[in-house]
Design a protein around this motif. Structure first.
Motif, PDB file in Angstrom:
ATOM      1  N   LEU A 111     -27.613 -47.409-100.598  1.00 52.38           N
ATOM      2  CA  LEU A 111     -26.958 -47.166 -99.309  1.00 52.38           C
ATOM      3  C   LEU A 111     -27.973 -46.767 -98.244  1.00 52.38           C
ATOM      4  O   LEU A 111     -27.886 -47.214 -97.097  1.00 52.38           O
ATOM      5  CB  LEU A 111     -25.893 -46.076 -99.447  1.00 52.38           C
ATOM      6  N   ALA A 112     -28.935 -45.924 -98.620  1.00 49.34           N
ATOM      7  CA  ALA A 112     -29.965 -45.526 -97.660  1.00 49.34           C
ATOM      8  C   ALA A 112     -30.785 -46.745 -97.225  1.00 49.34           C
ATOM      9  O   ALA A 112     -31.086 -46.904 -96.039  1.00 49.34           O
ATOM     10  CB  ALA A 112     -30.875 -44.457 -98.265  1.00 49.34           C
ATOM     11  N   GLY A 113     -31.127 -47.611 -98.175  1.00 48.10           N
ATOM     12  CA  GLY A 113     -31.873 -48.827 -97.836  1.00 48.10           C
ATOM     13  C   GLY A 113     -31.076 -49.753 -96.938  1.00 48.10           C
ATOM     14  O   GLY A 113     -31.599 -50.300 -95.960  1.00 48.10           O
ATOM     15  N   PHE A 114     -29.805 -49.923 -97.245  1.00 50.18           N
ATOM     16  CA  PHE A 114     -28.952 -50.779 -96.416  1.00 50.18           C
ATOM     17  C   PHE A 114     -28.799 -50.177 -95.021  1.00 50.18           C
ATOM     18  O   PHE A 114     -28.864 -50.878 -94.018  1.00 50.18           O
ATOM     19  CB  PHE A 114     -27.591 -50.961 -97.083  1.00 50.18           C
ATOM     20  N   GLY A 115     -28.609 -48.862 -94.955  1.00 48.75           N
ATOM     21  CA  GLY A 115     -28.502 -48.193 -93.660  1.00 48.75           C
ATOM     22  C   GLY A 115     -29.782 -48.327 -92.851  1.00 48.75           C
ATOM     23  O   GLY A 115     -29.744 -48.494 -91.630  1.00 48.75           O
ATOM     24  N   LEU A 116     -30.931 -48.277 -93.539  1.00 48.82           N
ATOM     25  CA  LEU A 116     -32.209 -48.441 -92.847  1.00 48.82           C
ATOM     26  C   LEU A 116     -32.332 -49.840 -92.250  1.00 48.82           C
ATOM     27  O   LEU A 116     -32.796 -49.998 -91.113  1.00 48.82           O
ATOM     28  CB  LEU A 116     -33.367 -48.160 -93.805  1.00 48.82           C
ATOM     29  N   GLY A 152     -25.979 -47.223 -88.931  1.00 50.85           N
ATOM     30  CA  GLY A 152     -27.051 -47.372 -89.922  1.00 50.85           C
ATOM     31  C   GLY A 152     -27.895 -46.120 -90.036  1.00 50.85           C
ATOM     32  O   GLY A 152     -28.222 -45.669 -91.135  1.00 50.85           O
ATOM     33  N   GLY A 153     -28.247 -45.535 -88.897  1.00 52.53           N
ATOM     34  CA  GLY A 153     -29.018 -44.296 -88.918  1.00 52.53           C
ATOM     35  C   GLY A 153     -28.259 -43.167 -89.603  1.00 52.53           C
ATOM     36  O   GLY A 153     -28.833 -42.392 -90.378  1.00 52.53           O
ATOM     37  N   LEU A 154     -26.962 -43.080 -89.341  1.00 52.10           N
ATOM     38  CA  LEU A 154     -26.159 -42.036 -89.975  1.00 52.10           C
ATOM     39  C   LEU A 154     -26.002 -42.275 -91.476  1.00 52.10           C
ATOM     40  O   LEU A 154     -26.010 -41.329 -92.271  1.00 52.10           O
ATOM     41  CB  LEU A 154     -24.792 -41.943 -89.295  1.00 52.10           C
ATOM     42  N   ILE A 155     -25.884 -43.529 -91.878  1.00 51.56           N
ATOM     43  CA  ILE A 155     -25.801 -43.836 -93.309  1.00 51.56           C
ATOM     44  C   ILE A 155     -27.088 -43.412 -94.010  1.00 51.56           C
ATOM     45  O   ILE A 155     -27.052 -42.833 -95.102  1.00 51.56           O
ATOM     46  CB  ILE A 155     -25.477 -45.326 -93.531  1.00 51.56           C
ATOM     47  N   VAL A 156     -28.231 -43.683 -93.389  1.00 52.52           N
ATOM     48  CA  VAL A 156     -29.508 -43.233 -93.960  1.00 52.52           C
ATOM     49  C   VAL A 156     -29.513 -41.712 -94.082  1.00 52.52           C
ATOM     50  O   VAL A 156     -29.836 -41.149 -95.137  1.00 52.52           O
ATOM     51  CB  VAL A 156     -30.710 -43.701 -93.095  1.00 52.52           C
ATOM     52  N   LEU A 157     -29.148 -41.028 -93.007  1.00 44.61           N
ATOM     53  CA  LEU A 157     -29.150 -39.567 -92.993  1.00 44.61           C
ATOM     54  C   LEU A 157     -28.220 -38.995 -94.057  1.00 44.61           C
ATOM     55  O   LEU A 157     -28.612 -38.117 -94.835  1.00 44.61           O
ATOM     56  CB  LEU A 157     -28.733 -39.084 -91.600  1.00 44.61           C
ATOM     57  N   PHE A 158     -26.998 -39.497 -94.123  1.00 42.22           N
ATOM     58  CA  PHE A 158     -26.032 -38.971 -95.080  1.00 42.22           C
ATOM     59  C   PHE A 158     -26.432 -39.291 -96.522  1.00 42.22           C
ATOM     60  O   PHE A 158     -26.262 -38.460 -97.428  1.00 42.22           O
ATOM     61  CB  PHE A 158     -24.632 -39.518 -94.782  1.00 42.22           C
ATOM     62  N   SER A 159     -26.976 -40.480 -96.758  1.00 47.88           N
ATOM     63  CA  SER A 159     -27.402 -40.848 -98.120  1.00 47.88           C
ATOM     64  C   SER A 159     -28.575 -39.994 -98.576  1.00 47.88           C
ATOM     65  O   SER A 159     -28.615 -39.536 -99.728  1.00 47.88           O
ATOM     66  CB  SER A 159     -27.785 -42.325 -98.176  1.00 47.88           C
ATOM     67  N   LEU A 160     -29.522 -39.772 -97.688  1.00 46.73           N
ATOM     68  CA  LEU A 160     -30.660 -38.921 -98.047  1.00 46.73           C
ATOM     69  C   LEU A 160     -30.220 -37.482 -98.285  1.00 46.73           C
ATOM     70  O   LEU A 160     -30.769 -36.798 -99.159  1.00 46.73           O
ATOM     71  CB  LEU A 160     -31.747 -38.997 -96.971  1.00 46.73           C
ATOM     72  N   ALA A 161     -29.230 -37.032 -97.540  1.00 44.41           N
ATOM     73  CA  ALA A 161     -28.706 -35.678 -97.768  1.00 44.41           C
ATOM     74  C   ALA A 161     -28.049 -35.577 -99.140  1.00 44.41           C
ATOM     75  O   ALA A 161     -28.207 -34.570 -99.840  1.00 44.41           O
ATOM     76  CB  ALA A 161     -27.717 -35.306 -96.669  1.00 44.41           C
TER      77      ALA A 161
END
Length: 178
Positions: A111-116, A152-161
């Motif tokens: 998910l983080a990769g896709f969001g990126l 996408g930026g929020l998906i990266v942020l939330f996945s990394l969290a």
């Protein structure tokens, strides 16, 4: 416990970062809710204009497309944060707890990769299209892809969290170690 309660319970609200992410998700939910109401109202105006006034408001379609983008991409980011996004959990439910945690971490990484990718390519598209205007409403064309970029930026942020909570042993999602 309902899925929404489960998703909310998936974060340990004790840390400042978690409270900040919860506030960002709440803001996104508010924006998507307002967008949905506005979408409903403008389609009501479209029907009224077309059938009562016999003068179809032509701007509604373009405005609706923008609102749908906001609803879809911010809503998807909130789904990632609250762990309510679409997933297939049958396989995870059949494997041992340690392997289940591996699957959950792999999902967060994907998910983080896709969001990126959404962030990078959505940002490029937004910048590329910003100079032209959307017909009938006169707003920058880049607004169409801005929700993709932000989502996408929020998906990266939330996945990394999520991953950070797993590393710290604070992940309370049902799919992880039980």
């Amino acid at each position: 416990m309902s899925d929404a309660q489960e998703g909310t319970a998936a974060t340990d609200s004790g840390s400042g970062l978690d409270r900040l992410l919860d506030a960002i998700a709440a803001l996104c939910r508010f924006i998507t809710g307002v967008s949905l109401v506005v979408l409903t109202v403008i389609f009501g105006w479209l029907v009224f204009g077309r059938y009562v006034l016999n003068a179809t408001p032509t701007w509604v379609e373009q405005a609706a497309l923008l609102l749908v983008m906001v609803i879809a991409f911010l809503g998807a980011a909130v789904g990632v944060h609250e762990h309510t996004h679409l997933s297939v959990s049958l396989l995870r439910g059949l494997v041992p707890a340690w392997l289940r945690t591996v699957f959950v971490v792999a999902t967060d990484l994907l998910l983080a990769g896709f969001g990126l990718l959404m962030l990078i390519y959505g940002g490029q598209l937004t910048l590329f299209k910003w100079g032209s205007l959307i017909p009938l409403i006169g707003l920058p064309e880049g607004l169409r892809s801005l929700p993709l970029t932000v989502g996408g930026g929020l998906i990266v942020l939330f996945s990394l969290a999520h991953l950070w909570r797993v590393v710290q042993g604070r992940d309370l999602r049902r799919d992880t170690i039980e």
